[in-house]
Design an enzyme around this catalytic site. Sequence first.
Site, mmCIF file in Angstrom:
data_model
loop_
_atom_site.group_PDB
_atom_site.id
_atom_site.type_symbol
_atom_site.label_atom_id
_atom_site.label_comp_id
_atom_site.label_asym_id
_atom_site.label_seq_id
_atom_site.Cartn_x
_atom_site.Cartn_y
_atom_site.Cartn_z
ATOM 1 N N ASN A 87 38.069 23.073 -0.927
ATOM 2 C CA ASN A 87 37.466 24.472 -0.910
ATOM 3 C C ASN A 87 36.735 24.626 0.545
ATOM 4 O OD1 ASN A 87 37.282 27.277 -1.832
ATOM 5 N ND2 ASN A 87 35.511 26.663 -2.628
ATOM 6 N N HIS A 106 33.452 27.370 1.234
ATOM 7 C CA HIS A 106 32.423 28.305 0.687
ATOM 8 C C HIS A 106 31.553 28.860 1.599
ATOM 9 C CE1 HIS A 106 30.539 30.298 -2.400
ATOM 10 N NE2 HIS A 106 29.422 29.895 -2.241
ATOM 11 N N SER A 159 30.343 25.265 3.715
ATOM 12 C CA SER A 159 30.510 23.901 3.142
ATOM 13 C C SER A 159 32.068 23.786 2.857
ATOM 14 C CB SER A 159 29.806 24.083 2.018
ATOM 15 O OG SER A 159 28.198 24.192 2.051
ATOM 16 N N ASP A 219 32.341 25.893 -7.420
ATOM 17 C CA ASP A 219 31.644 25.597 -6.003
ATOM 18 C C ASP A 219 30.762 24.438 -6.175
ATOM 19 O OD1 ASP A 219 32.846 27.960 -4.867
ATOM 20 O OD2 ASP A 219 31.287 29.154 -5.556
HETATM 21 C C1 GAR Z 1 35.801 32.777 3.947
HETATM 22 O O1 GAR Z 1 34.637 32.897 4.434
HETATM 23 C C2 GAR Z 1 35.480 31.745 2.865
HETATM 24 O O2 GAR Z 1 34.349 30.994 2.964
HETATM 25 C C3 GAR Z 1 35.352 32.579 1.595
HETATM 26 O O3 GAR Z 1 36.234 33.768 1.790
HETATM 27 C C4 GAR Z 1 36.405 33.956 3.208
HETATM 28 C C5 GAR Z 1 38.030 34.010 3.321
HETATM 29 O O4 GAR Z 1 38.290 34.271 4.855
HETATM 30 N N1 GAR Z 1 35.691 32.020 0.586
HETATM 31 C C6 GAR Z 1 34.932 32.248 -0.715
HETATM 32 O O5 GAR Z 1 34.190 33.248 -0.918
HETATM 33 C C7 GAR Z 1 35.381 31.361 -1.884
HETATM 34 N N2 GAR Z 1 34.629 31.863 -2.902
HETATM 35 P P1 GAR Z 1 39.898 34.099 5.364
HETATM 36 O O6 GAR Z 1 40.763 34.731 4.372
HETATM 37 O O7 GAR Z 1 39.574 34.859 6.539
HETATM 38 O O8 GAR Z 1 39.927 32.713 5.541
#
Ligand code: GAR
Length: 210
Positions: free
Chosen positions: A107, A109, A136, A145
């Site tokens: 994942n 985060h 991370s 997480d």
């Molecule tokens: C990213 O910033 C990721 O780190 C976050 O969602 C975004 C997705 O962006 N993930 C979380 O918050 C997980 N809980 P993307 O769809 O453009 O890759």
Amino acid sequence: AIRIAVLISGNGSNLQAILDACQAGEINGEVVAVVSNKADVYGLTRAEEAGVPALVVAPQAGESREDYDARLDAELSQLNVDLVVLAGFMRILSEGFVNRFAGRMLNIHPSLLPKYTGLNTHQRALDAGDEEHGCSVHFVTPELDGGPVILQAKVPVFEGDDADDLAERVHTQEHRIYPLVVKWFAQGRLTMTDGKALFNGEVLPVAGYA
Ligand code: GAR
């Protein structure tokens, strides 16, 4: 080459970074499916444009988490997936599902874990007056997480930043570190043992090598 499934819920910019790295031969792997829990998200278009099968596994009314995860599991099992990559997949996964993919699910985060698990990480970093923030990549364990961190990237927080400014700065780093970690996994260098992340068999310090 390893077989990768990427799970998304939205824009899919991290998906794009991984697709590009596979296409460039940087990752010795192939994205064999993109799965979204939401229809009509841009990440699905990215998959189609890359010629990767895209499917929507939408939750049904009244469906339990376990039943949803069983349907997800059935899709992934059919595809003989070596690695599950969560890339902005905004659902909590059940313990059974997570354990089935132990050591084979990553994942990303948007915080410097263990800080700010959960949602609204950018605003929380601002509210706390943090001078640095980041992202991370970690192995997924049943604790939300909470799995062992493989790699982090830090960004500065500047005066006057709002959450969108920070999110954009963090995204740029996400697009660097996520493909790198997937590359390492495809090389067989990353494992999870006793809840620890190992790189070439050695326990990884948090905030490793980016
Ligand atoms: C990213 O910033 C990721 O780190 C976050 O969602 C975004 C997705 O962006 N993930 C979380 O918050 C997980 N809980 P993307 O769809 O453009 O890759």
